[in-house]
Motif scaffolding. Structure first.
Motif, PDB file in Angstrom:
ATOM      1  N   VAL A   1       5.461   0.908 -14.885  1.00 35.36           N
ATOM      2  CA  VAL A   1       4.961  -0.391 -15.347  1.00 35.36           C
ATOM      3  C   VAL A   1       5.541  -1.557 -14.541  1.00 35.36           C
ATOM      4  CG1 VAL A   1       4.765  -1.940 -17.322  1.00 35.36           C
ATOM      5  CG2 VAL A   1       4.491   0.528 -17.646  1.00 35.36           C
ATOM      6  N   PRO A   2       6.873  -1.693 -14.414  1.00 34.94           N
ATOM      7  CA  PRO A   2       7.381  -2.824 -13.614  1.00 34.94           C
ATOM      8  C   PRO A   2       6.982  -2.739 -12.147  1.00 34.94           C
ATOM      9  CG  PRO A   2       9.169  -1.337 -14.247  1.00 34.94           C
ATOM     10  CD  PRO A   2       7.972  -0.919 -15.020  1.00 34.94           C
ATOM     11  N   VAL A   3       6.893  -1.518 -11.607  1.00 35.85           N
ATOM     12  CA  VAL A   3       6.487  -1.376 -10.205  1.00 35.85           C
ATOM     13  C   VAL A   3       5.076  -1.924 -10.010  1.00 35.85           C
ATOM     14  CG1 VAL A   3       6.018   0.257  -8.338  1.00 35.85           C
ATOM     15  CG2 VAL A   3       7.981   0.620  -9.839  1.00 35.85           C
ATOM     16  N   ALA A   4       4.151  -1.522 -10.883  1.00 38.20           N
ATOM     17  CA  ALA A   4       2.773  -2.000 -10.773  1.00 38.20           C
ATOM     18  C   ALA A   4       2.682  -3.502 -11.005  1.00 38.20           C
ATOM     19  CB  ALA A   4       1.886  -1.258 -11.772  1.00 38.20           C
ATOM     20  N   LEU A   5       3.465  -4.012 -11.960  1.00 35.25           N
ATOM     21  CA  LEU A   5       3.418  -5.446 -12.260  1.00 35.25           C
ATOM     22  C   LEU A   5       3.979  -6.295 -11.117  1.00 35.25           C
ATOM     23  CD1 LEU A   5       4.392  -5.509 -16.052  1.00 35.25           C
ATOM     24  CD2 LEU A   5       2.118  -5.706 -15.011  1.00 35.25           C
ATOM     25  N   VAL A   6       4.855  -5.731 -10.322  1.00 36.53           N
ATOM     26  CA  VAL A   6       5.352  -6.427  -9.124  1.00 36.53           C
ATOM     27  C   VAL A   6       4.313  -6.336  -8.002  1.00 36.53           C
ATOM     28  CG1 VAL A   6       7.073  -6.350  -7.289  1.00 36.53           C
ATOM     29  CG2 VAL A   6       7.796  -6.177  -9.671  1.00 36.53           C
ATOM     30  N   LEU A   7       3.681  -5.175  -7.853  1.00 31.78           N
ATOM     31  CA  LEU A   7       2.707  -4.977  -6.776  1.00 31.78           C
ATOM     32  C   LEU A   7       1.457  -5.850  -6.954  1.00 31.78           C
ATOM     33  CD1 LEU A   7       2.773  -1.092  -6.292  1.00 31.78           C
ATOM     34  CD2 LEU A   7       3.768  -2.830  -4.799  1.00 31.78           C
ATOM     35  N   ILE A   8       1.037  -6.084  -8.198  1.00 30.45           N
ATOM     36  CA  ILE A   8      -0.215  -6.818  -8.439  1.00 30.45           C
ATOM     37  C   ILE A   8      -0.175  -8.242  -7.871  1.00 30.45           C
ATOM     38  CG2 ILE A   8      -1.644  -7.841 -10.255  1.00 30.45           C
ATOM     39  CD1 ILE A   8      -1.226  -5.223 -11.847  1.00 30.45           C
TER      40      ILE A   8
ATOM     41  N   THR B   1       0.829  -1.214   0.000  1.00 33.80           N
ATOM     42  CA  THR B   1       0.000   0.000   0.000  1.00 33.80           C
ATOM     43  C   THR B   1       0.860   1.259   0.000  1.00 33.80           C
ATOM     44  OG1 THR B   1      -0.204  -0.141   2.424  1.00 33.80           O
ATOM     45  CG2 THR B   1      -1.982  -1.115   1.104  1.00 33.80           C
ATOM     46  N   ALA B   2       1.971   1.240   0.725  1.00 38.29           N
ATOM     47  CA  ALA B   2       2.829   2.422   0.794  1.00 38.29           C
ATOM     48  C   ALA B   2       3.488   2.710  -0.556  1.00 38.29           C
ATOM     49  CB  ALA B   2       3.888   2.251   1.878  1.00 38.29           C
ATOM     50  N   VAL B   3       4.008   1.666  -1.211  1.00 40.68           N
ATOM     51  CA  VAL B   3       4.661   1.860  -2.511  1.00 40.68           C
ATOM     52  C   VAL B   3       3.627   2.292  -3.550  1.00 40.68           C
ATOM     53  CG1 VAL B   3       5.913   0.715  -4.377  1.00 40.68           C
ATOM     54  CG2 VAL B   3       6.555   0.290  -2.002  1.00 40.68           C
ATOM     55  N   ALA B   4       2.426   1.708  -3.498  1.00 35.02           N
ATOM     56  CA  ALA B   4       1.373   2.111  -4.427  1.00 35.02           C
ATOM     57  C   ALA B   4       0.995   3.575  -4.217  1.00 35.02           C
ATOM     58  CB  ALA B   4       0.145   1.222  -4.253  1.00 35.02           C
ATOM     59  N   GLY B   5       0.875   3.988  -2.957  1.00 36.20           N
ATOM     60  CA  GLY B   5       0.563   5.388  -2.663  1.00 36.20           C
ATOM     61  C   GLY B   5       1.648   6.325  -3.152  1.00 36.20           C
ATOM     62  N   MET B   6       2.923   5.919  -2.990  1.00 35.40           N
ATOM     63  CA  MET B   6       4.018   6.756  -3.457  1.00 35.40           C
ATOM     64  C   MET B   6       4.010   6.857  -4.979  1.00 35.40           C
ATOM     65  SD  MET B   6       8.160   6.501  -2.809  1.00 35.40           S
ATOM     66  CE  MET B   6       8.378   5.045  -3.813  1.00 35.40           C
ATOM     67  N   MET B   7       3.751   5.742  -5.670  1.00 35.13           N
ATOM     68  CA  MET B   7       3.749   5.745  -7.127  1.00 35.13           C
ATOM     69  C   MET B   7       2.684   6.696  -7.669  1.00 35.13           C
ATOM     70  SD  MET B   7       3.252   2.492  -9.731  1.00 35.13           S
ATOM     71  CE  MET B   7       1.557   2.192  -9.188  1.00 35.13           C
ATOM     72  N   VAL B   8       1.503   6.671  -7.060  1.00 34.13           N
ATOM     73  CA  VAL B   8       0.405   7.520  -7.518  1.00 34.13           C
ATOM     74  C   VAL B   8       0.694   8.996  -7.260  1.00 34.13           C
ATOM     75  CG1 VAL B   8      -1.992   8.132  -7.026  1.00 34.13           C
ATOM     76  CG2 VAL B   8      -1.377   5.753  -7.399  1.00 34.13           C
ATOM     77  N   THR B   9       1.173   9.325  -6.066  1.00 35.85           N
ATOM     78  CA  THR B   9       1.459  10.723  -5.754  1.00 35.85           C
ATOM     79  C   THR B   9       2.675  11.229  -6.524  1.00 35.85           C
ATOM     80  OG1 THR B   9       2.694  10.005  -3.788  1.00 35.85           O
ATOM     81  CG2 THR B   9       0.419  10.646  -3.451  1.00 35.85           C
ATOM     82  N   LEU B  10       3.615  10.320  -6.796  1.00 35.76           N
ATOM     83  CA  LEU B  10       4.815  10.699  -7.547  1.00 35.76           C
ATOM     84  C   LEU B  10       4.453  11.232  -8.929  1.00 35.76           C
ATOM     85  CD1 LEU B  10       7.928  10.469  -7.032  1.00 35.76           C
ATOM     86  CD2 LEU B  10       7.860   8.369  -8.366  1.00 35.76           C
ATOM     87  N   ASP B  11       3.412  10.656  -9.545  1.00 30.41           N
ATOM     88  CA  ASP B  11       3.077  11.055 -10.908  1.00 30.41           C
ATOM     89  C   ASP B  11       2.465  12.440 -10.999  1.00 30.41           C
ATOM     90  OD1 ASP B  11       2.650   9.077 -13.671  1.00 30.41           O
ATOM     91  OD2 ASP B  11       3.815   8.387 -11.978  1.00 30.41           O
ATOM     92  N   SER B  12       2.072  13.022  -9.866  1.00 26.49           N
ATOM     93  CA  SER B  12       1.626  14.414  -9.888  1.00 26.49           C
ATOM     94  C   SER B  12       2.808  15.365  -9.995  1.00 26.49           C
ATOM     95  CB  SER B  12       0.841  14.737  -8.604  1.00 26.49           C
ATOM     96  OG  SER B  12      -0.323  13.965  -8.520  1.00 26.49           O
TER      97      SER B  12
ATOM     98  N   ALA C   1      -5.329   5.983 -10.812  1.00 18.74           N
ATOM     99  CA  ALA C   1      -4.858   6.516  -9.527  1.00 18.74           C
ATOM    100  C   ALA C   1      -6.020   6.693  -8.560  1.00 18.74           C
ATOM    101  CB  ALA C   1      -4.148   7.850  -9.755  1.00 18.74           C
ATOM    102  N   ALA C   2      -7.192   7.114  -9.074  1.00 22.35           N
ATOM    103  CA  ALA C   2      -8.362   7.297  -8.210  1.00 22.35           C
ATOM    104  C   ALA C   2      -8.824   5.979  -7.620  1.00 22.35           C
ATOM    105  CB  ALA C   2      -9.492   7.940  -9.019  1.00 22.35           C
ATOM    106  N   LEU C   3      -8.647   4.879  -8.351  1.00 20.51           N
ATOM    107  CA  LEU C   3      -8.996   3.570  -7.805  1.00 20.51           C
ATOM    108  C   LEU C   3      -7.992   3.119  -6.744  1.00 20.51           C
ATOM    109  CD1 LEU C   3     -10.145   1.426 -10.883  1.00 20.51           C
ATOM    110  CD2 LEU C   3     -11.467   1.868  -8.808  1.00 20.51           C
ATOM    111  N   VAL C   4      -6.725   3.452  -6.958  1.00 20.02           N
ATOM    112  CA  VAL C   4      -5.679   2.977  -6.048  1.00 20.02           C
ATOM    113  C   VAL C   4      -5.672   3.742  -4.726  1.00 20.02           C
ATOM    114  CG1 VAL C   4      -3.170   2.816  -5.714  1.00 20.02           C
ATOM    115  CG2 VAL C   4      -4.196   2.114  -7.887  1.00 20.02           C
TER     116      VAL C   4
END
Length: 480
Positions: free
Chosen positions: A177-184, A21-32, A118-121
């Motif tokens: 892409v690789p970050v999300a594919l590892v998190l899934i 959850t923490a890495v997913a949150g960072m990935m989403v906020t990072l893209d802003s 991002a809104a779903l995550v």
């Protein structure tokens, strides 16, 4: 409840939940933020106008904003883990679409889809974390989550600059892409499925809010190009206002409203939401142009521009952790007014001294002042918005706050870009300098509006007040 120091340590699976959850949150906020130092490269590679550059930021933020509360409701109804995994897949696919975009129109469309992912995550990360972690360890887990997600503030522009300088701008999207594919797969194994109250989805509210925001942003984006008195601009602006009024009308009558209007009867809630609207509009608008000024005006490389923004990002990462501890002692009002006042002063300072070819060291002090002001006011706006609502409304109040923040960012960038386009452009360094000064003045005005909103926020120590529910101010990153 047992004291935290006697609570059992987190299991391996629970630690994975925190990590995912923490890495997913960072990935989403990072893209802003990661896009800010790549805007100049995107403009050159795709021959984008300032309005098109604006939409690469606005499309993401706008989709993120209007779908946040709907995404949380989808998680409650169809399963939070399922929707979280779906959001990661959508985000990864849209990131690949951004990286492969052959033109700016395709990039903007892919950014909108990325915002939907991002809104779903984002809202489901906290719901999944809260479900998986026992109450005695939840505060510590949330602290880890906030710290990791908060790294996006100092790291975002720097990482974007490093990637653009070392490789090319599409790689700021490929790295997702690789970050999300590892998190899934880790998320599938580690997260337990959970559901919430199955409220009816307010699809009419989502549609009205989306079209209203789109109409208002479109008018602001097109004003300088088409003419402020043109049929296109006037009609889209009026349509946006009418749709906003229709949204308010519908929210008063909807059986399960997207945004419960009764919450705005609380002066603290209204003040916190108004303040964060102008707060993030000014902050995101400033970041939109600061990285470009460092590259266009001072001839910095993208990586050097990322380092140049570090004084802002570093102080914005540190200050909320200090400010949050003092809010209960003196109330939210002083932090909102002082914080946004400091940010406004910093924007005015930059507007006065900004000049192509100037020495970078002259920008350090106002950047630090701006970062401190933005970070000081952030936990105070959140506390004001959430500390006075009934416990049953905390979830919807939090969703409303996040929505107002993202909408403020979208409309704020539109206002700042309109000011830039009115007085400058990309024709020459001098033209860019004139536009940048106007943009910083617009940021000043937005920040002052936020400070004025803070006058209605609660003042005084928490024990002296009797809110319906008191919440510890979250140490939230300055940019989700």
């Amino acid at each position: 409840m047992a004291p935290e120091n006697t609570a059992p340590a987190l299991s391996k699976t629970q630690r994975r939940v925190v990590a995912v959850t923490a890495v997913a949150g960072m990935m989403v906020t990072l893209d802003s933020l990661i896009v800010t130092t790549a805007l100049d490269a995107i403009r050159s590679a795709l021959h984008a106008s300032v309005a098109e550059l604006e939409w690469t930021v606005t499309a993401y933020v706008l989709a993120f904003a209007v779908l946040l509360m709907t995404a949380a409701a989808l998680g409650d109804r169809f399963g939070r883990r399922r929707m979280f995994i779906t959001g990661l897949a959508v985000f990864a696919a849209a990131s690949a679409g951004c990286a492969l975009a052959p033109n700016v129109a395709t990039l903007i469309a892919a950014r909108a889809v990325q915002g939907a992912g991002a809104a779903l995550v984002m809202p489901l990360t906290l719901a999944l974390l809260g479900t998986a972690i026992p109450a005695a360890r939840r505060a510590a887990a949330l602290g880890v989550f906030s710290s990791v997600a908060g790294l996006a503030v100092p790291v975002g522009p720097l990482l974007g600059g490093a990637v653009v300088t070392g490789v090319s701008w599409p790689w700021i999207f490929w790295i997702n892409v690789p970050v999300a594919l590892v998190l899934i797969p880790i998320g599938r194994r580690s997260l337990e499925e959970s559901f919430g109250p199955r409220a009816k989805l307010d699809l009419a509210g989502v549609l009205l809010a989306t079209l209203a925001a789109l109409g208002l942003v479109w008018a602001l984006v097109r004003g300088n190009t088409a003419g402020w008195g043109s049929t296109e601009v006037v009609s889209t602006f009026v349509a946006g206002l009418l749709l906003a009024l229709a949204f308010v009308w519908w929210q008063q009558r909807a059986p399960e409203p997207m945004l419960p209007l009764h919450l705005f009867r609380s002066r603290a809630f209204s003040a916190g939401n108004a303040a964060i609207f102008f707060h993030w509009g000014s902050a995101l608008g400033a970041l939109f142009f600061m990285a470009q000024f460092l590259q266009t005006g001072l001839n910095f490389s993208p990586m050097r521009a990322g380092f140049g923004l570090m004084p802002w990002g570093a102080i914005a990462f540190i200050v909320p952790q200090v400010a949050g501890a003092f809010i209960r002692r003196i109330g939210e009002r002083p932090f909102i007014i002082a914080g946004l006042g400091l940010h406004a002063a910093a924007m005015a300072w930059i507007a006065v001294i900004a000049d192509p070819g100037m020495a970078y060291w002259r920008l350090i002090a106002p950047l630090v002042l701006s970062g401190a002001g933005v970070a000081m006011s952030l936990p105070a706006t959140q506390s004001a918005a959430l500390s006075g609502v009934e416990p049953r409304d905390v979830g919807k109040a939090s969703g409303a706050y996040s929505t107002m923040r993202q909408l403020g960012g979208a409309l704020g960038v539109a206002v700042v870009v309109a000011a830039f386009a009115e007085y400058g452009g990309y024709e020459s360094i001098q033209a860019f300098g004139h536009g940048f000064t106007a943009a910083m003045i617009a940021c000043t005005v937005l920040s002052l509006a936020g400070a004025v909103s803070g006058l209605a926020a609660p003042g005084g120590a928490w024990p002296a007040r009797s809110p319906a529910v008191r919440l510890e101010p979250a140490r939230e990153p300055a940019h989700d």
